[in-house]
Scaffold this motif. Structure first.
Motif, mmCIF file in Angstrom:
data_model
loop_
_atom_site.group_PDB
_atom_site.id
_atom_site.type_symbol
_atom_site.label_atom_id
_atom_site.label_comp_id
_atom_site.label_asym_id
_atom_site.label_seq_id
_atom_site.Cartn_x
_atom_site.Cartn_y
_atom_site.Cartn_z
ATOM 1 N N ALA A 105 0.831 -1.218 0.000
ATOM 2 C CA ALA A 105 0.000 0.000 0.000
ATOM 3 C C ALA A 105 0.863 1.264 0.000
ATOM 4 C CB ALA A 105 -0.943 -0.010 1.195
ATOM 5 N N ALA A 106 2.087 1.172 0.534
ATOM 6 C CA ALA A 106 2.955 2.356 0.556
ATOM 7 C C ALA A 106 3.432 2.734 -0.842
ATOM 8 C CB ALA A 106 4.168 2.104 1.455
ATOM 9 N N LEU A 107 3.413 1.755 -1.758
ATOM 10 C CA LEU A 107 3.924 2.009 -3.111
ATOM 11 C C LEU A 107 3.043 2.981 -3.884
ATOM 12 C CD1 LEU A 107 4.776 -1.694 -4.038
ATOM 13 C CD2 LEU A 107 6.424 0.114 -3.492
ATOM 14 N N ARG A 108 1.783 3.088 -3.473
ATOM 15 C CA ARG A 108 0.871 3.978 -4.201
ATOM 16 C C ARG A 108 0.335 5.088 -3.300
ATOM 17 N NH1 ARG A 108 -0.827 -1.898 -4.311
ATOM 18 N NH2 ARG A 108 -2.539 -2.019 -2.857
ATOM 19 N N ALA A 109 1.026 5.318 -2.189
ATOM 20 C CA ALA A 109 0.580 6.362 -1.266
ATOM 21 C C ALA A 109 0.990 7.733 -1.807
ATOM 22 C CB ALA A 109 1.206 6.126 0.100
ATOM 23 N N LEU A 163 4.459 -11.386 -14.531
ATOM 24 C CA LEU A 163 3.016 -11.462 -14.779
ATOM 25 C C LEU A 163 2.332 -10.100 -14.688
ATOM 26 C CD1 LEU A 163 2.449 -14.791 -12.876
ATOM 27 C CD2 LEU A 163 1.912 -14.427 -15.284
ATOM 28 N N GLY A 164 2.753 -9.298 -13.695
ATOM 29 C CA GLY A 164 2.157 -7.966 -13.546
ATOM 30 C C GLY A 164 2.509 -7.067 -14.728
ATOM 31 N N PRO A 165 3.819 -6.915 -15.032
ATOM 32 C CA PRO A 165 4.171 -6.060 -16.173
ATOM 33 C C PRO A 165 3.514 -6.490 -17.484
ATOM 34 C CG PRO A 165 6.113 -6.487 -14.840
ATOM 35 C CD PRO A 165 4.999 -7.295 -14.245
ATOM 36 N N GLU A 166 3.490 -7.793 -17.745
ATOM 37 C CA GLU A 166 2.890 -8.246 -19.003
ATOM 38 C C GLU A 166 1.380 -7.985 -19.005
ATOM 39 O OE1 GLU A 166 3.115 -12.251 -21.686
ATOM 40 O OE2 GLU A 166 2.316 -12.452 -19.677
ATOM 41 N N MET A 167 0.733 -8.338 -17.898
ATOM 42 C CA MET A 167 -0.720 -8.139 -17.815
ATOM 43 C C MET A 167 -1.062 -6.653 -17.977
ATOM 44 S SD MET A 167 -3.210 -6.868 -15.630
ATOM 45 C CE MET A 167 -2.515 -6.801 -13.976
ATOM 46 N N ARG A 169 4.482 -10.930 -5.903
ATOM 47 C CA ARG A 169 3.176 -10.894 -6.565
ATOM 48 C C ARG A 169 2.390 -9.632 -6.220
ATOM 49 N NH1 ARG A 169 4.003 -14.966 -3.072
ATOM 50 N NH2 ARG A 169 2.776 -15.143 -1.165
ATOM 51 N N TYR A 170 2.987 -8.761 -5.400
ATOM 52 C CA TYR A 170 2.365 -7.479 -5.048
ATOM 53 C C TYR A 170 3.222 -6.321 -5.556
ATOM 54 C CZ TYR A 170 -0.362 -10.471 -1.962
ATOM 55 O OH TYR A 170 -1.183 -11.458 -1.483
ATOM 56 N N SER A 171 4.036 -6.583 -6.609
ATOM 57 C CA SER A 171 5.075 -5.608 -6.949
ATOM 58 C C SER A 171 4.838 -4.852 -8.256
ATOM 59 C CB SER A 171 6.443 -6.303 -7.006
ATOM 60 O OG SER A 171 6.486 -7.237 -8.074
ATOM 61 N N LEU A 172 3.694 -5.087 -8.905
ATOM 62 C CA LEU A 172 3.438 -4.404 -10.173
ATOM 63 C C LEU A 172 3.568 -2.887 -10.043
ATOM 64 C CD1 LEU A 172 2.130 -3.831 -12.968
ATOM 65 C CD2 LEU A 172 -0.066 -4.395 -11.949
ATOM 66 N N ASP A 173 3.177 -2.355 -8.873
ATOM 67 C CA ASP A 173 3.183 -0.906 -8.693
ATOM 68 C C ASP A 173 4.500 -0.399 -8.105
ATOM 69 O OD1 ASP A 173 2.547 -2.369 -6.474
ATOM 70 O OD2 ASP A 173 1.097 -0.938 -5.683
ATOM 71 N N SER A 174 5.490 -1.275 -7.991
ATOM 72 C CA SER A 174 6.830 -0.846 -7.576
ATOM 73 C C SER A 174 7.646 -0.591 -8.842
ATOM 74 C CB SER A 174 7.501 -1.954 -6.752
ATOM 75 O OG SER A 174 7.852 -3.042 -7.606
ATOM 76 N N ALA A 175 8.967 -0.535 -8.695
ATOM 77 C CA ALA A 175 9.825 -0.370 -9.872
ATOM 78 C C ALA A 175 9.674 -1.533 -10.851
ATOM 79 C CB ALA A 175 11.278 -0.236 -9.432
ATOM 80 N N ILE A 176 9.125 -2.655 -10.384
ATOM 81 C CA ILE A 176 8.848 -3.774 -11.297
ATOM 82 C C ILE A 176 7.930 -3.305 -12.440
ATOM 83 C CG2 ILE A 176 7.582 -6.001 -11.438
ATOM 84 C CD1 ILE A 176 10.420 -6.395 -10.391
ATOM 85 N N GLY A 177 7.191 -2.243 -12.196
ATOM 86 C CA GLY A 177 6.341 -1.687 -13.255
ATOM 87 C C GLY A 177 7.102 -0.822 -14.258
ATOM 88 N N LEU A 178 8.432 -0.839 -14.230
ATOM 89 C CA LEU A 178 9.192 0.050 -15.127
ATOM 90 C C LEU A 178 8.828 -0.142 -16.600
ATOM 91 C CD1 LEU A 178 11.385 2.242 -15.425
ATOM 92 C CD2 LEU A 178 13.079 0.405 -15.611
ATOM 93 N N SER A 179 8.720 -1.399 -17.035
ATOM 94 C CA SER A 179 8.399 -1.609 -18.455
ATOM 95 C C SER A 179 6.996 -1.070 -18.757
ATOM 96 C CB SER A 179 8.524 -3.084 -18.833
ATOM 97 O OG SER A 179 7.682 -3.872 -18.031
ATOM 98 N N THR A 180 6.091 -1.185 -17.784
ATOM 99 C CA THR A 180 4.749 -0.624 -17.970
ATOM 100 C C THR A 180 4.843 0.896 -18.106
ATOM 101 O OG1 THR A 180 3.952 -2.374 -16.498
ATOM 102 C CG2 THR A 180 2.403 -0.620 -17.030
#
Ligand code: F6P
Length: 550
Positions: free
Chosen positions: A105-109, A166-170, A277-288
């Motif tokens: 939740a802190a990733l999108r605060a 999975l998050g970035p691709e989805m 599996r909760y990291s799409l909104d972290s830096a893991i979302g860079l490609s997004t």
């Protein structure tokens, strides 16, 4: 520490008062039919529709009565749900087996929010990384960032697996309408070399950027694919110094990134309190972010945050994630449902079921509770699905007339992505029709009234009474996607809280990793004489070796 500590003495779920009350209630209503439930309450749809985080949930087509919801609330209270939720948002180490906080939740605060881990507010760190990601994404998207030979980047290949894939691709597929159409985005996860080969076969190395996404930077598949990518690049561009311009990393492991040869100035970090599996909104979302741009990415984060606020503040009986989670428990444990279908009526959400498989099955696929007791009830169901209407011509037959009870989540969007899109009402008509058909079916009388001969009636009866949720948003845009993902994240949390399992570790994944490592050596070293597995595994290894030798 709430109720999730290792030393918790939470009573077994099945001995709780609310559980027994739910069992009795189930016995009383299990034969009730959705037709009669709707007939006796003309306001049922209204009473069982809630809004939150920009989404609407109509859960009226479930096999419940208002009393079911009261008992859900009682069960949640008895299972310490409110304390558990507070503990998560407070940054307590609720991932007890790994001794970590769980603070996605802190990733999108917002910038001025406060989320503390070990007494330190992590929100400024989160925004510092987001700002670096945004600056980098702008440079790549504008062409300011040049490849080794001076060409701009037109291709981005994300290499990662599980939560780092999975998050970035989805999200990329979901939001492609918002992406830079002059760029190409590819996603490589499988250690099968065919995945890399197919993803890169038409790409020009001079214009290609690899994003190596791995929380640990040790995962076998990702490290293997990253090595292959480096060799692919060097073979085409010749010089080692090219790596700096064509590789960036997303990781929590700076030492590992450095050892691979990526400049840590081009590393985007996240933290151990972010589960894969909760990291799409972290830096893991860079490609997004590279695809949709920083503003759209921030809109997605705002959608996540909208749902966080709703989850934290809405009363349980009007709380979308709580209702979704409790309904999942209801069907898994009282109706014996083994699986749950997720049916998005949006082609762009094609990978959403796969994303939810990891989110829910890796989180709640557990059979020991946090007090180390073997559970005597079902936990996380098998999650599966495909976009409608494709699924209608495939597995929906079983949903309508099969012997399994499969609760379904339908997901739809009121507006098409583009005003030029083909008739959206065809899609939406199918969406509403399927939920209606599953709930109300078709009786023998209705079939006969259509002129069907007596011999054929039985084959055409749909007994109905098959439950579903309907989740609607205005439009599949970044904000709605964020809210949708957060809805399921929190629903997963609610399920875990009721079941009393640790939703944030994944020890079950480890065994395969360890065994594979041993076998890799045996496949490669043909001289290793003694294979000490079972006879089946020994024979399989021998067969593979023979094929390699031949
Ligand atoms: O599948 C197990 C797992 O640990 C997931 O939880 C994680 O998302 C995935 O592997 C990838 O891990 P990493 O990002 O460290 O490469």
């Amino acid at each position: 520490m709430g109720h999730l500590s290792h030393d918790a003495v939470e009573a077994p779920l099945t001995t709780s008062v609310a559980w027994s009350a739910l069992a009795a209630h189930h016995a009383a209503i299990k034969d009730r039919d959705l037709r009669s439930l709707f007939a006796e309450d003309p306001q049922r749809a209204e009473g069982f529709t809630v809004e939150g985080g920009g989404l609407t949930l109509d859960y009226s087509k479930n096999r419940i009565t208002p009393q079911t919801i009261s008992l859900f609330v009682q069960l949640a209270e008895e299972r310490g749900f409110f304390q558990k939720r507070a503990a998560m948002f407070r940054g307590d180490k609720i991932n007890v087996t790994e001794n970590r906080a769980v603070l996605h939740a802190a990733l999108r605060a917002p910038r001025d929010a406060i989320f503390e881990v070990n007494g330190r507010n992590v929100v400024p760190d989160v925004h510092a990384v987001l700002d670096r990601m945004a600056a980098f994404a702008e440079r790549v998207r504008s062409g300011a960032w040049k490849g080794h030979t001076g060409k701009r980047i037109r291709n981005v290949v994300n290499i990662g697996i599980g939560g780092s894939h999975l998050g970035p691709e989805m999200a990329y597929l979901a939001l492609r309408a918002f992406s830079d159409r002059d760029m190409r985005f590819r996603f490589v996860a499988n250690v099968d070399g065919a995945a890399f080969t197919e993803a890169t076969q038409d790409l020009d190395a001079e214009e290609t950027l690899f994003v190596i996404s791995s929380k640990t930077f040790t995962t076998l598949e990702t490290m293997s694919n990253a090595d292959i990518a480096r060799a692919w690049l060097l073979q085409r561009l010749g010089e080692e110094s090219a790596v700096a311009k064509h590789f960036v990393a997303v990781s929590t492991n700076a030492a590992g990134v450095k050892a691979f040869g990526i400049d840590t100035a081009n590393m985007f970090e996240f933290w151990d309190w972010v589960g894969g599996r909760y990291s799409l909104d972290s830096a893991i979302g860079l490609s997004t972010m590279l695809a949709i741009g920083p503003d759209n990415f921030r809109a997605m984060l705002a959608g996540f945050h909208d749902m966080d606020v709703h989850f934290r503040t809405a009363p349980l009986a009007k709380n979308l994630p709580a209702l979704l989670g409790l309904l999942t428990v209801w069907y898994a444990d009282f109706f014996g449902a083994q699986s749950q279908a997720v049916l998005p009526y949006a082609q762009a959400l094609a990978r959403f079921p796969a994303y939810l498989q990891q989110l829910q099955m890796e989180s709640n696929g557990k059979s020991v509770d946090l007090t180390r007791r073997r559970v005597d009830y079902q936990t996380g169901p098998i999650v599966w699905g495909e976009p409608g209407t494709d699924g209608q011509h495939s597995f929906y037959q079983l949903l309508h007339q099969g012997t399994h009870l499969v609760p379904a989540d339908f997901i739809g969007f009121l507006e098409p992505l583009s005003p030029l899109a083909p008739p959206h009402d065809l899609l939406m008509a199918n969406l509403f029709a399927q939920a209606e058909g599953l709930a109300f079916g078709k009786t023998a009388e209705e079939v006969a009234a259509e002129g069907v001969g007596a011999n054929d009636v039985a084959f055409r009866v749909m007994e109905g009474n098959r439950p579903s949720n309907m989740i609607l948003a205005d439009r599949l845009d970044p904000r709605a996607l964020g809210a949708l993902v957060a809805l399921y994240e929190h629903s997963t949390f609610v399920q875990g809280a009721i079941w009393g399992v640790g939703s944030f570790d994944q020890w079950g994944v480890e065994l395969g990793k360890v065994l594979a490592k041993k076998i890799i050596g045996e496949l490669r070293d043909m001289d290793e004489p003694k294979l000490a597995h079972d006879s089946s595994t020994n024979a399989l290894i021998a067969r593979y070796r023979a094929s390699r030798a031949g």
